[in-house]
Design an enzyme around this catalytic site. Sequence first.
Site, PDB file in Angstrom:
ATOM      1  N   ASP A 146       0.839  -1.196   0.000  1.00 13.52           N
ATOM      2  CA  ASP A 146       0.000   0.000   0.000  1.00 13.52           C
ATOM      3  C   ASP A 146       0.877   1.251   0.000  1.00 13.52           C
ATOM      4  O   ASP A 146       1.888   1.325   0.698  1.00 13.52           O
ATOM      5  CB  ASP A 146      -0.917  -0.013   1.235  1.00 13.52           C
ATOM      6  CG  ASP A 146      -2.086   0.945   1.087  1.00 13.52           C
ATOM      7  OD1 ASP A 146      -3.224   0.465   0.942  1.00 13.52           O
ATOM      8  OD2 ASP A 146      -1.860   2.172   1.116  1.00 13.52           O
ATOM      9  N   ILE A 147       0.473   2.252  -0.757  1.00 12.75           N
ATOM     10  CA  ILE A 147       1.247   3.490  -0.889  1.00 12.75           C
ATOM     11  C   ILE A 147       1.199   4.323   0.401  1.00 12.75           C
ATOM     12  O   ILE A 147       2.071   5.164   0.634  1.00 12.75           O
ATOM     13  CB  ILE A 147       0.714   4.310  -2.103  1.00 12.75           C
ATOM     14  CG1 ILE A 147       1.784   5.243  -2.642  1.00 12.75           C
ATOM     15  CG2 ILE A 147      -0.552   5.064  -1.755  1.00 12.75           C
ATOM     16  CD1 ILE A 147       1.450   5.825  -4.012  1.00 12.75           C
ATOM     17  N   ASN A 154     -12.926  -3.458   2.401  1.00 12.29           N
ATOM     18  CA  ASN A 154     -13.871  -2.343   2.481  1.00 12.29           C
ATOM     19  C   ASN A 154     -14.774  -2.383   1.258  1.00 12.29           C
ATOM     20  O   ASN A 154     -14.295  -2.520   0.131  1.00 12.29           O
ATOM     21  CB  ASN A 154     -13.112  -1.012   2.540  1.00 12.29           C
ATOM     22  CG  ASN A 154     -12.297  -0.877   3.817  1.00 12.29           C
ATOM     23  OD1 ASN A 154     -12.727  -1.325   4.876  1.00 12.29           O
ATOM     24  ND2 ASN A 154     -11.125  -0.268   3.719  1.00 12.29           N
ATOM     25  N   GLY A 207     -16.217   2.347   3.499  1.00 14.53           N
ATOM     26  CA  GLY A 207     -15.030   3.181   3.385  1.00 14.53           C
ATOM     27  C   GLY A 207     -14.171   2.859   2.183  1.00 14.53           C
ATOM     28  O   GLY A 207     -12.981   3.195   2.154  1.00 14.53           O
ATOM     29  N   GLN A 208     -14.756   2.209   1.168  1.00 16.22           N
ATOM     30  CA  GLN A 208     -13.976   1.857  -0.027  1.00 16.22           C
ATOM     31  C   GLN A 208     -13.668   3.106  -0.838  1.00 16.22           C
ATOM     32  O   GLN A 208     -14.579   3.885  -1.148  1.00 16.22           O
ATOM     33  CB  GLN A 208     -14.763   0.851  -0.882  1.00 16.22           C
ATOM     34  CG  GLN A 208     -13.969   0.343  -2.080  1.00 16.22           C
ATOM     35  CD  GLN A 208     -14.738  -0.703  -2.887  1.00 16.22           C
ATOM     36  OE1 GLN A 208     -15.916  -0.999  -2.612  1.00 16.22           O
ATOM     37  NE2 GLN A 208     -14.084  -1.262  -3.895  1.00 16.22           N
ATOM     38  N   HIS A 238     -10.128  -5.225  -3.374  1.00 14.68           N
ATOM     39  CA  HIS A 238      -8.802  -5.479  -2.796  1.00 14.68           C
ATOM     40  C   HIS A 238      -8.960  -5.950  -1.369  1.00 14.68           C
ATOM     41  O   HIS A 238      -9.827  -5.496  -0.633  1.00 14.68           O
ATOM     42  CB  HIS A 238      -7.914  -4.230  -2.869  1.00 14.68           C
ATOM     43  CG  HIS A 238      -8.569  -2.980  -2.384  1.00 14.68           C
ATOM     44  ND1 HIS A 238      -9.476  -2.274  -3.146  1.00 14.68           N
ATOM     45  CD2 HIS A 238      -8.485  -2.318  -1.212  1.00 14.68           C
ATOM     46  CE1 HIS A 238      -9.906  -1.228  -2.465  1.00 14.68           C
ATOM     47  NE2 HIS A 238      -9.330  -1.234  -1.283  1.00 14.68           N
ATOM     48  N   HIS A 240      -7.028  -6.037   2.139  1.00 17.14           N
ATOM     49  CA  HIS A 240      -5.909  -5.473   2.893  1.00 17.14           C
ATOM     50  C   HIS A 240      -5.331  -6.552   3.814  1.00 17.14           C
ATOM     51  O   HIS A 240      -6.075  -7.228   4.533  1.00 17.14           O
ATOM     52  CB  HIS A 240      -6.376  -4.332   3.799  1.00 17.14           C
ATOM     53  CG  HIS A 240      -6.909  -3.125   3.102  1.00 17.14           C
ATOM     54  ND1 HIS A 240      -6.178  -1.965   2.951  1.00 17.14           N
ATOM     55  CD2 HIS A 240      -8.116  -2.882   2.537  1.00 17.14           C
ATOM     56  CE1 HIS A 240      -6.915  -1.061   2.332  1.00 17.14           C
ATOM     57  NE2 HIS A 240      -8.102  -1.585   2.070  1.00 17.14           N
TER      58      HIS A 240
HETATM   59  P1  5GP Z   1      -9.809   1.283   0.396  1.00 21.32           P
HETATM   60  O1  5GP Z   1      -9.978   2.533   1.217  1.00 21.32           O
HETATM   61  O2  5GP Z   1     -10.477   1.422  -0.960  1.00 21.32           O
HETATM   62  O3  5GP Z   1     -10.186   0.030   1.093  1.00 21.32           O
HETATM   63  O4  5GP Z   1      -8.253   1.140   0.164  1.00 21.32           O
HETATM   64  C1  5GP Z   1      -7.573   1.701  -0.905  1.00 21.32           C
HETATM   65  C2  5GP Z   1      -6.115   1.596  -0.561  1.00 21.32           C
HETATM   66  O5  5GP Z   1      -5.362   1.818  -1.736  1.00 21.32           O
HETATM   67  C3  5GP Z   1      -5.652   2.644   0.466  1.00 21.32           C
HETATM   68  O6  5GP Z   1      -5.089   1.984   1.589  1.00 21.32           O
HETATM   69  C4  5GP Z   1      -4.642   3.476  -0.311  1.00 21.32           C
HETATM   70  O7  5GP Z   1      -3.550   3.902   0.480  1.00 21.32           O
HETATM   71  C5  5GP Z   1      -4.214   2.535  -1.417  1.00 21.32           C
HETATM   72  N1  5GP Z   1      -3.767   3.199  -2.618  1.00 21.32           N
HETATM   73  C6  5GP Z   1      -4.415   4.225  -3.265  1.00 21.32           C
HETATM   74  N2  5GP Z   1      -3.732   4.581  -4.360  1.00 21.32           N
HETATM   75  C7  5GP Z   1      -2.647   3.758  -4.428  1.00 21.32           C
HETATM   76  C8  5GP Z   1      -1.570   3.645  -5.369  1.00 21.32           C
HETATM   77  O8  5GP Z   1      -1.467   4.367  -6.372  1.00 21.32           O
HETATM   78  N3  5GP Z   1      -0.633   2.689  -5.121  1.00 21.32           N
HETATM   79  C9  5GP Z   1      -0.709   1.869  -4.022  1.00 21.32           C
HETATM   80  N4  5GP Z   1       0.270   0.976  -3.872  1.00 21.32           N
HETATM   81  N5  5GP Z   1      -1.717   1.949  -3.135  1.00 21.32           N
HETATM   82  C10 5GP Z   1      -2.680   2.881  -3.334  1.00 21.32           C
END
Ligand code: 5GP
Length: 115
Positions: free
Chosen positions: A31-32, A88, A94-95, A101, A103
């Site tokens: 994750d970034i 999520n 909170g997606q 994906h 986590h």
């Molecule tokens: P969500 O909130 O949708 O469950 O999680 C999305 C996740 O994707 C977040 O933890 C966010 O930090 C990660 N993320 C968003 N953009 C990027 C990206 O460009 N590269 C990577 N490696 N992770 C990302």
Amino acid sequence: MEAHCLFCKIVAKTIPAKLAYEDERVLAFHDINPQSPVHVLVIPKAHMTSLAHSTPDDEALLGHCLRTVATLAESLGVAHAGYRTVINTGIDGGQTVHHLHVHLLAGRAHGWPPG
Ligand code: 5GP
Ligand code: ZN
């Protein structure tokens, strides 16, 4: 492949990511914006918007995503201590990225209930 999907672009390698695992069906990358010392995302390579968009035909792929989390946790050395697995879904979930994906969060204790 969805043209405007961030994670489809990571699958296509038009956007870089630090890969943790790859096979023909799934990709795992760091994750970034990590929320734990280990924070990896496991995604199906084929675009799926969310768990709510999955169908019975996706059962094997969803199972493979979870098995990938388990084998990754082993290879990253966190399986024994344990880890948090999160999916999520949608607005209340909170997606923020609309490509399914999972986590994998590890390397610290995770509280319950989640925020
Ligand atoms: P969500 O909130 O949708 O469950 O999680 C999305 C996740 O994707 C977040 O933890 C966010 O930090 C990660 N993320 C968003 N953009 C990027 C990206 O460009 N590269 C990577 N490696 N992770 C990302
Ligand atoms: Zn996608």
